[in-house]
Design an enzyme around this catalytic site. Structure first.
Site, short mmCIF file in Angstrom:
data_model
loop_
_atom_site.label_atom_id
_atom_site.label_comp_id
_atom_site.label_asym_id
_atom_site.label_seq_id
_atom_site.Cartn_x
_atom_site.Cartn_y
_atom_site.Cartn_z
N LYS A 47 0.86 -1.18 0.00
CA LYS A 47 0.00 0.00 0.00
C LYS A 47 0.89 1.23 0.00
O LYS A 47 1.74 1.39 0.89
CB LYS A 47 -0.91 0.00 1.22
N LYS B 109 -2.18 -1.42 -3.80
CA LYS B 109 -3.04 -0.25 -3.71
C LYS B 109 -2.21 1.01 -3.73
O LYS B 109 -1.20 1.06 -3.02
CB LYS B 109 -3.83 -0.35 -2.40
N1 LIG Z 1 -8.18 1.26 3.63
C1 LIG Z 1 -8.97 1.58 2.51
C2 LIG Z 1 -8.58 2.82 1.85
O1 LIG Z 1 -7.70 3.51 2.35
C3 LIG Z 1 -9.25 3.19 0.55
C4 LIG Z 1 -8.59 4.35 -0.13
C5 LIG Z 1 -9.38 4.95 -1.27
O2 LIG Z 1 -10.35 4.39 -1.80
O3 LIG Z 1 -8.99 6.04 -1.67
#
Ligand SMILES: NCC(=O)CCC(=O)O
Ligand SMILES: [Mg+2]
Length: 330
Positions: free
Chosen positions: A201, A255
């Site tokens: 992440k 992510k």
């Molecule tokens: N833990 C989940 C997220 O941080 C989602 C971030 C996003 O959709 O911008």
């Protein structure tokens, strides 16, 4: 040796729709989608999120309705994120351990509505519960403390497991939390609860609308660069994934999504395990803004970007476009 031009003409197989369909290497189906939902208090409540046009926070009845919709659309899994009221937030995020918190109540509302007709993936991290918007416990200087945070994350995971979560998804990026959570799940009799690790992440500029959705944008001071990854790094992502797999993750996530498909590809080729990606809020907002500006066809942009995740090697993708895409695909 394959043939060369003019005997080889790659346009031959593209000339008709039936042939393009026959030769298509990658498919996107509703079963590839995980639908993130934002939970809020009350009943009969729908709160649109301005920076995520088309996405709302829902009270439990609305969440249950979305779960029924997911079943109808063939979406196999929902991801839950709570919009915790300011009065329930604290320095230590202890609301994460409350068996009656928004997340636990939403899990039960989904079970009541559809049984195990959809999987329920729950976010593990403290940012929706802390008064400072960081994902963990902080010291006087604001530094996020690793090992003490992991202890709380274990409690948060067990709280979600007791409420009926199917997939525990730690998004906090603390070192060692996958192993600690896996051991606790084993000890407490939850051997079949999966862990999807947010393994790679990145500290990204694409999370802005999400922070609006869970109410942490105004609270967060500084950034998350001491625990989320530097966007310049790729070798480090492989180490993150290796550690999370060794600690007992069933699947790993990269992510954000589109800007990091090279990471998805490297992880898939190296480890040959289920890899997921999160098409995050800023990516969703970019597509919506482009469509609203007349810069592209919304439906085509949605389907092409989601297909790209599959082509890169993803088993599935978390996307705020899940319901819309599933409707287009059925
Ligand atoms: N833990 C989940 C997220 O941080 C989602 C971030 C996003 O959709 O911008
Ligand atoms: Mg890690």
């Amino acid at each position: 040796m394959t043939a060369a031009y003019p005997h080889a003409r790659l346009r031959r197989t593209r000339a008709a729709a039936w042939s393009r369909a026959l030769h298509r290497e990658t498919m996107l189906t509703p079963a590839d989608l995980i639908w993130p939902l934002f939970v809020t208090e009350g009943s009969g409540v729908e709160e649109p999120i301005a920076s995520l046009p088309g996405v709302s926070r829902w009270s439990f009845d609305g969440i249950a309705e979305r779960a029924r919709e997911a079943v109808t659309l063939g979406i196999p899994c929902l991801a839950l994120f709570p919009n915790t009221q300011p009065g329930r937030r604290s320095e230590d995020g202890r609301e994460a351990l409350n068996p009656e918190n928004l997340m636990c109540q939403a899990i039960r509302a989904i079970r009541d509505a559809v049984g195990d007709g959809v999987g329920i993936l729950t976010d593990v991290a403290l940012d929706p519960y802390t008064s400072h918007g960081q994902d963990g416990l902080i010291d006087e200087a604001g530094y996020v403390l690793n090992d003490r945070t992991v202890e709380v994350l274990v409690g948060q995971s067990l709280n979600q497991a007791a409420a009926g979560a199917d997939i525990i998804a730690p998004s906090d990026m603390m070192d060692g939390r996958i192993g600690a959570i896996r051991a606790a799940l084993e000890d407490e009799g939850y051997a079949n609860i999966q862990i999807m690790a947010y393994a790679a992440k990145y500290a990204s500029a694409f999370y802005g609308p999400f922070r609006d959705a869970v109410g942490s944008r105004g609270l967060l001071k500084g950034d998350k660069k001491t625990y989320q990854m530097d966007p310049g790094n790729s070798e480090e992502a492989l180490r993150e994934v290796a550690l999370d797999l060794a600690e007992g993750a069933d699947s790993v996530m990269v992510k954000p999504g589109l800007p990091y498909l090279d990471i998805v590809r490297r992880v898939k080729e190296r480890f040959e395990v289920p890899v997921f990606a999160y098409q995050v809020s800023g990516e969703y907002a970019m597509i919506e803004a482009a469509a609203a500006a007349g810069a592209g066809d919304r439906d085509a942009l949605v389907l092409e970007t989601l297909l790209a995740f599959k082509r890169a090697g993803c088993s599935g993708v978390l996307t705020y476009h899940a319901a819309h895409a599933a409707r287009l695909l059925t």
